[in-house]
Structures are given as structure tokens and as C-alpha cells.
Design a protein around this motif. Sequence first.
Motif, mmCIF file in Angstrom:
data_model
loop_
_atom_site.group_PDB
_atom_site.id
_atom_site.type_symbol
_atom_site.label_atom_id
_atom_site.label_comp_id
_atom_site.label_asym_id
_atom_site.label_seq_id
_atom_site.Cartn_x
_atom_site.Cartn_y
_atom_site.Cartn_z
ATOM 1 N N LEU A 54 1.273 -23.918 2.959
ATOM 2 C CA LEU A 54 2.864 -23.486 2.898
ATOM 3 C C LEU A 54 3.123 -23.061 1.336
ATOM 4 N N TYR A 55 2.276 -23.696 0.398
ATOM 5 C CA TYR A 55 2.513 -22.960 -0.793
ATOM 6 C C TYR A 55 2.029 -21.467 -0.831
ATOM 7 N N GLY A 56 0.940 -21.018 -0.362
ATOM 8 C CA GLY A 56 0.458 -19.511 -0.141
ATOM 9 C C GLY A 56 1.388 -18.800 0.609
ATOM 10 N N TRP A 57 1.863 -19.385 1.691
ATOM 11 C CA TRP A 57 2.809 -18.882 2.721
ATOM 12 C C TRP A 57 4.055 -18.373 1.705
ATOM 13 N N THR A 58 4.581 -19.226 1.297
ATOM 14 C CA THR A 58 5.827 -18.897 0.501
ATOM 15 C C THR A 58 5.835 -18.002 -0.865
ATOM 16 N N ASN A 59 4.548 -17.879 -1.135
ATOM 17 C CA ASN A 59 4.377 -17.395 -2.354
ATOM 18 C C ASN A 59 4.231 -15.852 -1.979
ATOM 19 N N ILE A 60 3.621 -15.785 -0.665
ATOM 20 C CA ILE A 60 3.311 -14.345 -0.314
ATOM 21 C C ILE A 60 4.511 -13.751 0.339
ATOM 22 N N MET A 61 5.381 -14.614 1.325
ATOM 23 C CA MET A 61 6.258 -13.872 1.942
ATOM 24 C C MET A 61 7.646 -13.779 1.202
ATOM 25 N N PHE A 62 8.034 -14.490 0.251
ATOM 26 C CA PHE A 62 9.549 -14.443 -0.225
ATOM 27 C C PHE A 62 9.042 -13.738 -1.647
ATOM 28 N N VAL A 63 9.708 -12.624 -1.561
ATOM 29 C CA VAL A 63 9.711 -11.360 -2.694
ATOM 30 C C VAL A 63 10.711 -11.975 -3.402
ATOM 31 N N ASP A 64 10.631 -11.849 -4.764
ATOM 32 C CA ASP A 64 11.742 -11.921 -5.836
ATOM 33 C C ASP A 64 12.118 -10.714 -6.272
ATOM 34 N N GLU A 65 13.454 -10.584 -5.619
ATOM 35 C CA GLU A 65 13.890 -9.154 -5.756
ATOM 36 C C GLU A 65 14.262 -8.597 -7.349
ATOM 37 N N GLU A 66 14.277 -9.545 -8.090
ATOM 38 C CA GLU A 66 14.590 -9.442 -9.501
ATOM 39 C C GLU A 66 13.274 -8.741 -10.138
ATOM 40 N N GLU A 67 12.306 -9.031 -9.673
ATOM 41 C CA GLU A 67 10.973 -8.423 -10.016
ATOM 42 C C GLU A 67 11.023 -6.852 -10.173
ATOM 43 N N ASP A 68 9.900 -6.316 -10.912
ATOM 44 C CA ASP A 68 9.868 -4.957 -10.888
ATOM 45 C C ASP A 68 9.184 -4.524 -9.827
ATOM 46 N N VAL A 69 9.388 -4.071 -8.809
ATOM 47 C CA VAL A 69 8.594 -3.851 -7.440
ATOM 48 C C VAL A 69 8.944 -2.202 -7.076
ATOM 49 N N MET A 70 8.185 -1.573 -6.409
ATOM 50 C CA MET A 70 8.251 -0.315 -5.872
ATOM 51 C C MET A 70 8.312 -0.443 -4.279
ATOM 52 N N TYR A 71 9.302 0.158 -3.779
ATOM 53 C CA TYR A 71 9.718 0.186 -2.462
ATOM 54 C C TYR A 71 9.024 1.379 -1.661
ATOM 55 N N VAL A 72 8.285 1.098 -0.552
ATOM 56 C CA VAL A 72 7.539 1.882 -0.043
ATOM 57 C C VAL A 72 7.599 1.936 1.691
ATOM 58 N N GLU A 73 7.879 2.915 2.432
ATOM 59 C CA GLU A 73 8.408 2.595 3.665
ATOM 60 C C GLU A 73 6.967 2.932 4.482
ATOM 61 N N VAL A 74 6.661 2.266 5.340
ATOM 62 C CA VAL A 74 5.218 2.404 6.462
ATOM 63 C C VAL A 74 5.937 2.816 7.671
ATOM 64 N N TYR A 75 5.688 3.876 8.223
ATOM 65 C CA TYR A 75 6.580 4.119 9.566
ATOM 66 C C TYR A 75 5.379 4.294 10.736
ATOM 67 N N ALA A 76 5.601 3.579 11.630
ATOM 68 C CA ALA A 76 4.659 3.618 12.657
ATOM 69 C C ALA A 76 4.944 4.240 13.973
ATOM 70 N N LYS A 77 3.937 5.164 14.777
ATOM 71 C CA LYS A 77 4.414 5.646 15.881
ATOM 72 C C LYS A 77 3.125 5.980 16.841
ATOM 73 N N GLN A 78 3.408 5.908 17.951
ATOM 74 C CA GLN A 78 1.899 6.406 18.686
ATOM 75 C C GLN A 78 1.563 7.595 18.186
ATOM 76 N N PHE A 79 0.310 8.024 17.840
ATOM 77 C CA PHE A 79 -0.698 7.009 17.297
ATOM 78 C C PHE A 79 -1.038 7.412 15.710
ATOM 79 N N GLY A 80 -0.137 7.072 14.843
ATOM 80 C CA GLY A 80 -0.243 7.484 13.534
ATOM 81 C C GLY A 80 0.715 6.762 12.600
ATOM 82 N N TRP A 81 0.603 7.038 11.543
ATOM 83 C CA TRP A 81 1.252 6.519 10.524
ATOM 84 C C TRP A 81 1.798 7.541 9.491
ATOM 85 N N GLU A 82 2.969 7.103 8.828
ATOM 86 C CA GLU A 82 3.680 8.040 8.155
ATOM 87 C C GLU A 82 4.110 7.249 6.991
#
Lengths: 598, 392
Positions: free
Chosen positions: B155-183
Motif C-alpha cells: 500500500l505504501y508503494g501503491w500510494t507513492n506511485i499513484m497519487f501525484v503531487d500536483e504542486e511538484e514540478d512535473v511535465m505533462y505528456v499525452e499518450v494517445y492510443a488507437k488501433q494499432f499505434g500510438w501518438e
Amino acid sequence: MSAVGHELSHDHAHDHHHKETFVTKYLFSMDHKMIAKQFLITGIFMGIIGIVMSLLFRMQIAWPEESFGIFKFLLGDKMAPGGVMKNDAYLALVTIHGTIMVFFVLTAGLSGTFSNLLIPLQIGARDMASGFMNMLSYWLFFIACVIMISSLFVESGPASAGWTIYPPLSAVPQAIPGSGTGMTLWLVSMAIFIVQSTMGSLNYIVTVLNLRTKGMTMTRLPLTIWTLWVTAIIGVVSFPVLFAAALLLVFDRSFGTSFFLSDIFIAGEVLHYQGGSPVLFEHLFWFLGHPEVYIVILPAMGLVSEILATNSRKPIFGYRAMITSVLAIAFLSTIVWGHHMFVSGMNPFLGSVFTFTTLLIAIPSAVKAFNWITTIWKGNLQMNPAMLFSIGFVSTFITGGLTGIVLGDSTLDINVHDTYFVIAHFHLVMGISALYGMFAGIYHWFPKMYGKMMNKNLGYVHFWVTAISAYGVFFPMHFIGLAGLPRRYYTNSAFPLFDEMVNVNIVITVFALVGAAFQLVFLWNFFYSIFYGKKATQNPWRSTTLEWTTPVEHIHGNWPGEIPEVHRWPYDYSKPGHDDDFVMQHVPMKPGEEQLHH
Amino acid sequence: MISLLILVVVVLLGVAIWQLTKIFDLTQIGNSNASQDASEVANEKDNNIQGYLMFGFLAFIYVFTIYSCIAWGHFPLLSDAASEHGATVDNLMIITFVIIGLVQILTQGLLHYFAFASRGIKGRKAFYFADNDRLEFMWTIIPVIVLAGLILYGLYGWTNIMFVDEEEDVMYVEVYAKQFGWEVRYAGEDNVLGKANIRFIEGVNTTGVDMSDPNAADDIPASELHLPVGKKVVFKIRSQDVLHSVYMPHFRAQMNAVPGMVTQFAFTPITTTEQMRENRDIVNKVANINKLRAEKSAATGVALDPYVFDYLVLCNKICGASHYNMQMKVVVETEAEFKAWLKGQKSLKTAIAAATEKPADAEVAQPETAAPAQDAPVVVLDSTAVVAQIVK
């Protein structure tokens, strides 16, 4: 129907036999013993189809895009042009393999067979509470089988969205050809299947509660009855949810609703769906899907408990703990479905909750495993084929169950979710284990079903080759799964990263082919023994339960005279103070004899 | 050739079974006066043989486990995670494996040993042992304690991984899926992704970005995922058609792509592609794979490109016929290299403007909105071509 009316008009008085025609005896029988055999043989037939399918796709994975005469012969030119399996044919095979094995073989074939056979016989009832509903249940199962098989032959191919049929893949025919008519037939077949399963389950519950013979209290029930009864309760609670999901999916597919679909752009056009969520379907599916694995494994646990005790000549260890753990498993099974969805996009907080509940299931499971091991400790083991399969069951249940601790932990699941690690886990813990339970049950109760004995030496050969093959097939899968190889890949050759695993895949497939070939030994033994097997005695395994007090020849109503009264629990094996190493349940307590268990 | 071999094996098996039944039938003729044997119930001899076989089977399990670990033990990704949280996952994985490994060895040992040691002897009575509260309590409480530990760590690991601190300096990237490739779509200068919906898909705007949203003005589409090392990246994941799963095993990262919904996963890459290529395990793996590929090339006569290590995105949720080949290369590089690469990419706005300037193209582009789905395998081929180029 007139035959049915005729049957119904009789009460179950056993002393006057009426003439049975072929139709009333073998087809539209309302006798639970005949219905059990019908379930079993239909289940075996479906099992053959399911296993052959698995061999076909295993060959494709081991020798990708190779041409095989058998592909051409079995799949035809459309699915395997020039003998090379097409990619959508591969997906269709894995989908139907999963559906058939989980529902038609390990649910109906296992619990359908043994609930019908054992519940009335072991509780001391003349038949099921409703023989007519029982008959209806089998025939609906039969219809579901026919529809499922006919879906293999439709123009656009059978359902191929995986046995979990997640929309939108299963809802939109543009996404995969199998989501056309094939999927419609799949849904119809499953809907009918659920109706039969619910009918059967209600019947089992009512029968166990109301028709127990005098003296057969709940704490004197054999563990088989406990597990079959709890299985029926789980079935009644969870199967209707899948029915609802299937119905809503039918609406989405055919009537333009958007329960599970939203914002879809496919084949160059925007579809009208808006506002639904595929995650909702996943919740509904796994609300059945997870209890389903316990519907599959609990009956096997019950059969194995009974067989281990009988053949160890020892009481089952911790009878009450076994019942408690079955109840605990049943309860927990309904609140852990989310561990199939850790990375589905649901709120991560739910992930935490489901990790907690999931890992709790390991506790009753561990108790059961330790109790089985203790049961055989210091026993006097009679190594009948049924006993071998029961020990094999405990072995694969442990091996497969332990990896559940990895998959049930959301942190670890991130990297092994939907990989071959999952395949290895659930095939060992519910696939192979439940099959072992089923084989054990067949070898053990064959004398009761057919009045004949199966050949034990063929049984030994069958067990040992199966046991080695099962480990050979599924143990290596842990390694390729941990290496990140996703399941349901038509070939692993698209990624040079996976080139290392080619040889492992060949090893797995060879084990699978050998293991499957030796199931022919079982089939031969089964069908040969029905007709030419040695005649069974009334109680060949020297067991304590009531079914062995009935005559070898089946009669309607089970006991020719009064139903025996029960005076003790079902596990008085090697009880001190008795000459024989077993005391049957209907034998009254001797003066001054005490109950030595609690 | 292989099918012939299989045919031979199947025929031989058939013969073997036939022979076995005959032998069994014959042995039974000899024994028919012994009533024990005629009954098909295990006798003392059977108990003995099967008991020894149980012991043998235990040896088989142990030997097979050891063999598997030696032969295939280098496959699993159990260390060298390329992301910050990966170490937690790997640690917990190793701890769990040690525990379940021990339990497996112990319980299988007990089970099969007891089966061997307690094999039936005529006239002996089993030990009547129906319950023992102390024992049962013990093997209830021990799993409880062990599992409590695993649950807490998990649970400790899961919480650290899944809950992102929005205050942090992060970069947003969109990954877009479709049959059968990525953008991929980068958020640009403002680090805010423009709103999007598949209903805006048109021409070069293949991921349906709402260009009226001011945040979309500087969004940059790409067909390859580049990430700067040491920077936390929050992936916003979308799908246009069916469920897919963004699976990046080297980063211990996975999240489904769900049509009609934006899902999220975040991690910090800590090892660049170049560094990972020099990792000892990876070097060995690549050498082994290339050896196998060379052998295969020699055997089939079709020259295969040598394999060079790259991080990958794989699709890990059944999504249709070409599910098995839906991949995208991931490049982790230094901040400077990443910036230089990003600069080289055209923003979506410019791409749309360029497309509309040439109306002839635009007209062609319009009815061809279906193209991406069909073109997907080509995109995939491209990434192999990239591999080939690097090789050269």
C-alpha cells in the motif's frame, strides 16, 4: 412434454417401478443421477473442444506463422489460408477456449455434475427438490453449448474480444470481425447459460436446506456438500450481475444505448455513443468474474477434501476450520473483484482497498492447504487414482495460489498485469487444480455413476503424465511473464526483445501436446469402463458417506427401503475403539462411544 | 518438418497407449484369482509404487524449478528499473518471491513427503487426528502477520506511485492510443495540454485537439516518446477506439487507455537509453538475442536486423487483430538533448496551418480520416527502420 407430466404425476415412491422409455430415461430424465451424467458427458465433450483449441494456438505461438496441415483441416481456408493461422483466428481461439473452459467445463461440467450426483445421495434425499427444474437446467445448458459451438461457424467468425469481452472491442464490429454475429451468439449463449446456472443453484440450495435426512445436521454434512452448497450461493449472488452486464451490452450493440461506450472514432467515423464507460462493464463483469473462480475451485476443494480423508483413512483435519474458511472465502470472493482492474483507470484509492481484501483471501486458503497436508500426515494412504489427483490438486493449488500474492498486490500487479505471469497463475490455481478436482471426482465416484470400476493402471499413467505436463506447461510461463511478455499476442516475433523466449515457448507447447495426448488415456478409460469395466461393489473405497449405502444399480429414489438415519459425522476413519478403519454415517454410536472431534 | 515430427510423436503415443492397455489386460489375466487386483482398488503394491513416485515427483518439482531458474532466470525484469519508483516495485517483488519461494519449497516438500511416508500398509490403522486448536491457530496467525507486512509495504508503494503531487514540478505528456499505434502530444511552453475530444479529429489533427482552446496553441504532436532524464512525467492517457494499455515494462509502468476517459500514470525516468544500453544485464541480453537472430537468419535465409536495445511502449490489453504489434519507441535522454529534439518538432498549430495552406492536400486529407487506423502498421514498421538506421 407428456412424458414430463407423466413423471411429475408420480411421487417419488420407489417401491413401484413404472416403465421408462428411452426418452424419459436417457434424454428428458428428471433423475438427478442421470442429469449428473448428462452434465458430465457434455462437459467432457466441451472440454475436448476447449483443449484442442488451446493446442492450436500454442502451436502458433511456438512456431509462429508456420503452415500446419492440421490448421488447414480444422480451421479451414478462411481462418488459416494455406495452413497459416490468421491473427484474428488466433484471438477467436483464445476467446472461445477461455469461455468454454471456465463456464462450460469447470462450472457446468464440474459443479453441475457433482452437485447433481452428490447432493441428494450424500444428504440422504430421494432426489432434488425440483426434478423438473433440474432437467430444464441441463437442457438449457445443452442449448447454450449448441449456440456457443454454432458461433464458431458464422461468416464473420466467433467472438474474439477475449473471454472477458470488454467493450468497446466486443461492442463495435468495426473493431474486430468477431464482434459481429459471433459476439451476438456468444451473448445469447451466455445468457441462457446463466439462466441454467441460476436454476441449478437455487435447486441445490433448497435441496441442501430442506431435504436432509434425519440426523443429518449441517455440521454432519460432508465437506463436498458444504462447498457445493456455498458454490451455489455464490452463483446465485454473482451470475445475475453478468446477466445484467450482458443485457446492457446487447442494448449498446443493437439498440444504440451508451452504457459502456463513449467518444469512439473508428474506421474513419465518429460513432454516436456518448457518456458511457467501459470501466463500468469491467466492474460488472468482474463482480461475477472473480466469484466465478471460486465457483470453479470450491467444488474441487470439496471433492478433494472428501477423497483425501477417505483414502488417507483419517478424518479430515480441522472440519470446522475447513467450513469456516469456505465461508470466509465465499464472503471475501464478492469483495475483491477490483484486483482485476488495478490499472483500468479506476480511482487508485479503490486499488488500495482491493489489495487489502484480496490478500486477506490468502489466509483461509493457507488454512485449507495446511489442513489438507495434515490430513495425509500419518494416514494410511490408499493410492487410488482419485487420491493421486487430490494430492496433485493440493500441489498445484499451492504453486498457483502463492503467485496470487504477487498479483493481488497492486504495486506488483502494475508490471505483471495481463502478462504470461497471470496466465501461469490462474491456470495452475483454478484451471489445472479444478481439472484435477474433476478428475479425482470422476475416478472416485465412477462406481457410483456407472456401477463399474475404471482401470487403475491407466489412471496412474494418466495422472503422472498430466502432472508433469501441467508443470511443464505453466511453470515456465512465470518467467516469460516477469520478462514483460503480454498475453493474447498472436506472435512474439514482432518484438526482437522477446526473441529470447522462442525456445521456452516451444518447450511449453511440446509439454502441452504430450499432456493433451495423454488425456486420450482418460477418455479411453472412461468410455471403455462404462461398458466393459469391472463390476463395482457397493462401497469400493470403504467410505463413510451415505451414497455408498445405495445399491450399485441405480434406482429411482436412491434407496430401496427407508432412507438411512444419520448418527455421526462423515469422517470417522480409523476411530479408536472400532475394529474396522471406517464407520459409516448411518451406524449408531456404540454405548459409551464419544465424539472425538469438535 | 515439425508437423511430421508431431505426427510421428502422436502416432507413437497412440501405439504406446494401445500397448499399455494390452499389457494391463494381460497382467490382469494372471492375477485374476487374487481378488484384490481384480477390484481396481489400490493394493499394497500400488501404494508402495505410487508413494515412491510421489517422492520422485517432489524431486521433479525441485529440479525443474532449479533448472528453470538457471535456464530462464535472466528473463525476468526484477532489477535495473529505469524509473524512480521502480526500485520499490522490484524490492517488494523480490521480498515476495523469497517468501513464496520458501513456502512453496516447504509445503511441497511436506505434502509429497507425507504422501510417501504415509503410504498405505495392510492392517495398519491411521492416526485419528481430527483437530488441534493450537496448530490451526498457528497457521492462521503466521499468514496474517506475513500478509500484514506485505500489504503495508504494497500500500505504501501503491500510494507513492499513484497519487501525484500536483504542486511538484512535473511535465505533462499525452499518450494517445488507437488501433494499432500510438501518438504523443507534448504540452509545450505552458505545460498545459489543450482540451481534446475525438469529435475534433480532422486531417492532421489526428488526436482531436480542440484548437479553440488557447492552451492547445503550443501543443506539439510526435510519433515517438522522448523523455528527459530525472524529470517527473505525468502521462495523460487517451484512446480513440477500444481499450488499450500503455505498458512500459522497463519503467514498471502500466495504465489502460480508455475511450471517453483520461487516465493517468506518472513516473520519473532515471536511466537514459544510452546508459541502459551499457548496463551489464542489457548487454548480455542484447548479445544473446543477436546470437539467436543470427542463427535464425542463417536458418531461414532471411536477413534480420541486429537488435539494439530501446525502451518500448507495448499495448497490453487485447485491442484487435494487430494487438501483438502495437509498439512505440521510448527515448530517455538528457535535458539538453530532449529540448533540442522537441525544438525540431512542429507544433500542432503550425502543422494545421501548413495543411490548410495547401487546400488540395486538405481536400485529400478530409475523406481520409480513416487513414490513421490503416496506416498504423506502417508507423510500427518505421520504428524498426529507426532501429535499422541506428545499426548502420
